[in-house]
Scaffold this active site. Structure first.
Site: not given
Ligand SMILES: Cc1cc2nc3c(=O)[nH]c(=O)nc-3n(C[C@H](O)[C@H](O)[C@H](O)COP(=O)(O)OP(=O)(O)OC[C@H]3O[C@@H](n4cnc5c(N)ncnc54)[C@H](O)[C@@H]3O)c2cc1C
Length: 243
Positions: A102, A188, A89-90, A197
């Site tokens: 695969r 970063r 997700r990051h 995390r």
């Molecule tokens: C404790 C915890 C519980 C969670 N529970 C769930 C859950 O129940 N369901 C679920 O689906 N996910 C869940 N997540 C995942 C969460 O929603 C994020 O997908 C994940 O933590 C990655 O974070 P991020 O998007 O900030 O990181 P990155 O994707 O690395 O993004 C980093 C930063 O870049 C910027 N950015 C990146 N992409 C965009 C964009 N498209 N538009 C605007 N700004 C952007 C934002 O500022 C973002 O904070 C959970 C995460 C944590 C830590």
């Protein structure tokens, strides 16, 4: 050589290996100093270590994030698939390559929680905590997981033996199966990951990560702190908020 399928094995740990890096506090300094020193910024790095510390602290505190991007760390990580689902997700500042289900037969290595892993959730989502399980709960968990893993892997093998493609047969394998990947980031993007995390008392914005991804994050943080001690100290000092 025997054609016998490998017997399932069970692990409670994760592994993180730093396989390649070009990452130092000086990378932050020269990138930041180009603002004022232009092409002399590389020399400026060597001049005064105390000034370097001060500059890194300033950049972290005021969230000037881009100077922290001019470095690279590649980790080889072995962890269960459910950890990788969270990890991937990051998106920003990360590159991933994961082993294929695969193109290769998946090996039967599965996750079971260690005795110290807290098993019981109390409270409500967003405001819950985990507490120790009883010995009986640990026994039930271990036995249930191992039985399910053995059954799933036997069915996977059954399908492969019948000539079914790996990409189809893998559907029966659970998210507790270990996978491996290379993950490349910069300091970063790593700080952003660590802020979400890991669970720390000194975090300005608390997070409540699943313990297993936190185990990966802790090992990554140790490697990074060794490579970039001033940047890591500034991250700690300013509440573990990514700049
Ligand atoms: C404790 C915890 C519980 C969670 N529970 C769930 C859950 O129940 N369901 C679920 O689906 N996910 C869940 N997540 C995942 C969460 O929603 C994020 O997908 C994940 O933590 C990655 O974070 P991020 O998007 O900030 O990181 P990155 O994707 O690395 O993004 C980093 C930063 O870049 C910027 N950015 C990146 N992409 C965009 C964009 N498209 N538009 C605007 N700004 C952007 C934002 O500022 C973002 O904070 C959970 C995460 C944590 C830590």
């Amino acid at each position: 050589m025997s054609d016998e399928p490998t017997a399932p094995s069970f692990r409670s740990d994760v592994t993180v290996e730093l396989v390649r890096s070009a990452a130092a506090d000086s990378d932050v300094i020269w990138a930041a100093r180009v603002s004022t020193a232009g092409e002399q910024s590389l020399e400026a790095v060597q001049q005064d270590p105390e000034k370097s510390k001060g500059l890194i602290n300033f950049l972290m505190r005021d969230r000037h994030g881009t100077p922290f991007e001019h470095n690279s760390m590649t980790f080889f990580i072995s962890a269960p698939i459910f950890v990788f689902r969270e990890f991937h997700r990051h998106r920003s500042g990360w590159s991933y390559n994961e082993e294929s289900g695969r193109y290769r037969e998946l090996q039967p290595v599965f996750y079971v929680p260690a005795e110290e892993r807290k098993l019981v959730q109390q409270g409500r989502p967003g405001r819950y905590e985990f507490v120790d399980g009883t010995p009986e709960q640990h026994k039930t968990t271990t036995e249930a997981m191992e039985a399910a893993y053995r059954e799933a892997y036997a069915r996977y093998q059954e399908m492969l033996a019948a000539g079914v493609a790996r990409e189809v047969a893998r559907a029966v394998l659970p998210v507790g199966l270990f996978s491996s990947m290379y993950a490349t980031c910069n300091s970063r993007s790593l700080m952003h990951f660590l802020s979400l995390r890991t669970k720390r008392e000194n975090s300005a914005v608390p997070s409540f990560p699943q313990r297993e991804i936190e185990m990966v994050a802790e090992q990554m943080e140790q490697e990074w702190a060794r490579l970039m001690p001033l940047t890591h100290a500034a991250f700690e000092k300013h509440g573990r908020v990514a700049p």
